[in-house]
Structure formats: C-alpha cells, structure tokens
Design a protein around this motif. Structure first.
Motif, short mmCIF file in Angstrom:
data_model
loop_
_atom_site.label_atom_id
_atom_site.label_comp_id
_atom_site.label_asym_id
_atom_site.label_seq_id
_atom_site.Cartn_x
_atom_site.Cartn_y
_atom_site.Cartn_z
N SER A 156 0.86 -1.10 -0.06
CA SER A 156 -0.04 0.21 -0.24
C SER A 156 0.84 1.32 0.08
CB SER A 156 -0.89 -0.05 1.24
OG SER A 156 -0.20 0.11 2.35
N GLY A 157 2.01 1.24 0.20
CA GLY A 157 3.25 2.41 0.32
C GLY A 157 3.31 2.81 1.77
N ARG A 158 2.95 2.07 2.72
CA ARG A 158 3.08 2.78 3.92
C ARG A 158 4.53 2.58 4.31
NH1 ARG A 158 -0.32 0.60 8.66
NH2 ARG A 158 0.41 2.67 9.54
N PHE A 159 5.34 1.96 3.69
CA PHE A 159 6.74 1.64 4.15
C PHE A 159 7.54 2.57 2.79
CE2 PHE A 159 6.63 -2.92 5.52
CZ PHE A 159 6.31 -2.48 6.92
N GLY A 160 6.66 3.39 2.07
CA GLY A 160 7.44 4.29 1.04
C GLY A 160 7.83 3.40 0.11
N VAL A 264 12.04 -6.26 6.52
CA VAL A 264 11.70 -5.32 5.19
C VAL A 264 11.92 -3.86 5.65
CG1 VAL A 264 9.86 -4.95 3.70
CG2 VAL A 264 9.84 -7.16 4.38
N HIS A 265 12.46 -3.21 4.49
CA HIS A 265 12.81 -1.72 4.86
C HIS A 265 12.50 -0.99 3.52
CE1 HIS A 265 15.38 -3.17 8.46
NE2 HIS A 265 15.85 -4.01 7.48
N GLY A 266 11.90 0.50 4.06
CA GLY A 266 11.72 1.21 2.89
C GLY A 266 11.98 2.66 3.49
N ASP A 267 11.69 3.55 2.54
CA ASP A 267 12.29 5.00 3.05
C ASP A 267 11.08 5.59 3.81
OD1 ASP A 267 10.28 5.50 1.16
OD2 ASP A 267 11.55 6.72 -0.44
N PHE A 281 7.46 -2.37 14.06
CA PHE A 281 6.66 -1.82 12.77
C PHE A 281 6.64 -0.54 12.73
CE2 PHE A 281 2.84 -0.80 10.45
CZ PHE A 281 2.84 -1.41 9.25
N PHE A 282 7.22 0.18 11.75
CA PHE A 282 7.40 1.77 11.47
C PHE A 282 6.77 1.76 9.98
CE2 PHE A 282 10.77 0.53 14.48
CZ PHE A 282 10.67 1.15 15.45
N ALA A 283 5.84 2.94 10.03
CA ALA A 283 5.40 3.08 8.71
C ALA A 283 4.89 4.49 8.85
CB ALA A 283 4.17 2.04 8.44
N ASP A 284 4.68 5.09 7.43
CA ASP A 284 4.19 6.47 7.24
C ASP A 284 4.99 7.51 7.59
OD1 ASP A 284 1.76 5.15 6.27
OD2 ASP A 284 0.94 4.93 8.43
N GLY A 285 6.68 7.11 7.73
CA GLY A 285 7.32 8.10 8.11
C GLY A 285 7.35 8.46 9.53
#
Length: 379
Positions: A156-160, A264-267, A281-285
């Motif tokens: 969904s893009g929550r991890f960027g 799993v890692h995102g920006d 769990f970290f999401a949405d910046g």
C-alpha cells in the motif's frame, strides 16, 4: 466470506495422501475445521495409514478408510478434497490423478522438486480452475497476522519505496534427521536442502513482500552433515523488479537452531518479523513503533485457537481454502504463487552450481532446466 453455520453448507470430505509427520500435522488442522471431515488416508506403507487412522478416530470418533493408493481410496470413500503430503518429488502423480477425478487439491510445500513436473502441476491447476476446482499450495505463513500486516504495508506504500529485505532461516537438523529416511537430503525426492525444505516458506514471504525477482546470485555448501546430497548452508542476494535488494540466508547447520527472522525496509518504514511474530513496525514516516497496535496480542498466536502454532497456521489456510471452494474464487495461495517461489529456490541452486548470477526469467522459461545442480563450490 461464507458462514458455514448460517449457510447450511455441507461438509467437505478429505483424503490425505502421505501419512507421515506432515500428514499428521495436516490432519490435526483439518480436524479443527467444522466443515472438513477426513474420510480417507492413503499411504504406500499400510502401517503409516493405520497409525494416522487411529489418531483421527480417537479425535473425531470416526475412522477413515485406509488405502495404499489414491485410486483405491477414490472408490472406497466420498472425497471432495485431496491433500498431498507425500515426499516432494511425488506430488505431480497424485495431483494429476486427483484433478482428473474432479477433486479440489491441497499440496504441501514445495510444489515439487523438478521444474518440469512443477510446470505440469501449474498447467493442471489452470485447467482445474477453469473447471471450478480449487488448487492451493501450503504457504501458511502468508496467513500469519504479522505477515499480513507487513504485506499490506509494503503493497500500500506505507513503507514508502521498499528498498531491501533480509531473511534468515538459521535452523539445526541433526545427522539422525537426515539418516531417518532414504529420501531425506536427496535431490530427487527432497529437491534440495536448507533452502528448498526449511527455507521455502521464508522465500515465499520475501517474494510476497518485495515483488518479482530479476536476478539471483548465490553460494551453497555442505559443511556439517554426511551422506547428504544437498546443501546445509546457502546465502544469496536477490534483485527485484522494483530495484529492491534482499539477502537470503538458510541453513540446517546452526546449532541448536534459532528463530526465523525477516526484515523489510523502505524509505518511510520498516518491519521485523521474528519467529512469526511482529517484533517491530514503523510506517508512514513515523518513528513510533506500532507493532502492538498493528497486531494485537490476542491475534499473535491465533487468539483462542490454542498453543499449537503449526496447527493454527495451517488452519488459517484451510479456512481460506474452504471459503474459496464455497465462494468459487481463487485461493489465497495458488500454484502460480508457489511456482514463483520454487523458481527462486531453483535460481539459488543454479547460481551456486554455475558460479554466476542467474536471471530469474531464464528459470521461469525453463532455459536452464537441463543443468544438473550440485552442492558446494562450482568446478
């Protein structure tokens, strides 16, 4: 989702083919589903079917028919669903017969050990689905609350932008484990070692989270066991279509055995699944760890379903399979999904054997089917 209690839906009769420990584990999950009834057990070793029949009778009050072959079982008991728990290299024969008989099919992972046979199962499943049959491959960890939360956030893009993943399966299997069955540790029937047998579920989750692979580079070795054809350690890097990179580590030589860990890692967010639980769990910046909010404690081990984690995971997938049959839809995990995961495993072995990166589409297309995979450093 269909409610079996209010819909008046009839029971589904199940035949389990392969009555070893995996067949027993499936039976325990099936017995907990109110719509599923085990009516037949099939094993080439009569004692195995008889022992499992004793367990089923003790827990359900009804004794299933015992047969040496599926052909015999199909004539001896009512069967709607065939569950395949045979050694991996024998899956296709049972799947072919079950689908030809018009039965829904559940296949224990991995899909098969041979790419040609796996493609045959894939084509059989496509034809079966056109005829209204459900064919599913066991990937029970896709139904874990932690896995569902990470997949939703990644998709969904929550991890960027998802940038990377790290997966480690650091397990231990004794020499006695490999010596306990002639098929264990063989390319023909086991299909591989730490990646194929122990790591395939984690490979499946990695692909589910990060998308379609593009290229795999790998090394494998046999370092801690004897009289085994396959690897007990593998490391690989995977590049995905999105540009994301991942590291895969799988071993059965990590005494005394540690938990599976998947990152799993995102920006704009990251997540860690440790021993099937959402550790962070970290999401949405946001820098706040929302793990306990995303997966409440009551859902962690299946709520009131009991402490048996294996049964809980399989039961979740059987719930999806029954719903798919009722709703005439595709299951949550189909043969296409399992085929992609199998292609990743095969790519690991091919890269290690050939000593070069392997393009994923080479494996999907069958361009490297003629290569005999080996364990260890390429010649």
């Amino acid at each position: 989702m269909t409610d079996p209690i209010t819909s008046g839906a009839s029971p589904l009769n199940v035949a389990i083919v392969g009555c070893g420990i995996i067949g027993l584990n499936h039976a325990r999950a099936i017995l907990r589903h109110p719509r599923l009834t085990i009516t037949a057990l099939v094993d080439a070793v009569p004692a195995a079917a008889h022992t499992l029949a004793d367990t089923v009778e003790a827990e359900s009050g009804a004794r299933p028919a015992e047969s040496a072959a599926l052909t015999e079982a199909l004539g001896a008991a009512p069967i709607d669903v065939v569950v395949i728990c045979t050694p991996s290299g024998l899956h296709v024969d049972v799947a072919r017969e079950a689908i030809a008989a018009g039965k829904h099919v559940v296949i224990e992972k991995p899909l098969d050990t041979d790419m040609g046979r796996a493609r045959e199962i894939l084509e059989l499943s496509r034809a079966a689905e056109r005829d209204g049959l459900v064919v599913s491959v066991i990937s029970q960890h896709r139904f874990d609350p932690a896995s569902r939360a990470v997949a939703e956030a990644a998709h969904s893009g929550r991890f960027g932008r998802v940038t990377s993943g790290v997966a480690s399966v650091a397990w231990w299997r004794s020499q006695e484990y490999y010596d306990s069955g002639q098929w264990r540790g063989t390319w023909d029937l086991d299909g591989g070692g730490a990646v194929m047998n122990q790591g395939v579920h984690t490979v499946d989750l990695l692909v589910w989270f990060l998308g379609r692979p593009v290229e795999i580079t790998a090394h494998t070795a046999l370092l801690a066991h004897e009289r085994v054809e396959v690897e007990d350690i593998a490391v690989a890097t995977i590049r995905f279509e999105s540009g994301a990179l991942a590291v895969l580590h799988a071993t059965t030589a990590a005494f005394p055995g540690l938990a599976v860990r998947l990152q799993v890692h995102g920006d704009r967010g990251s997540a860690v699944v440790h021993d099937d639980q959402l550790e962070s769990f970290f999401a949405d910046g946001d820098t706040a760890d929302r793990a306990s909010d995303v997966v409440p404690a009551a859902e962690v081990r299946g709520g009131d379903r009991g402490p048996d984690v294996f049964v809980t995971g399989h039961l979740r997938q059987y719930e999806d399979i029954v719903d798919a049959i009722d709703d005439r839809r595709a299951p949550g995990v189909g043969v296409e999904d399992a085929f992609v995961s199998l292609c990743v495993v095969r790519s690991v072995y091919l890269s290690a054997t050939l000593g070069r990166p392997v393009r994923f589409e080479e494996v999907v297309a069958g361009d490297l089917d003629g290569v005999t995979v080996t364990t260890g450093v390429p010649a």
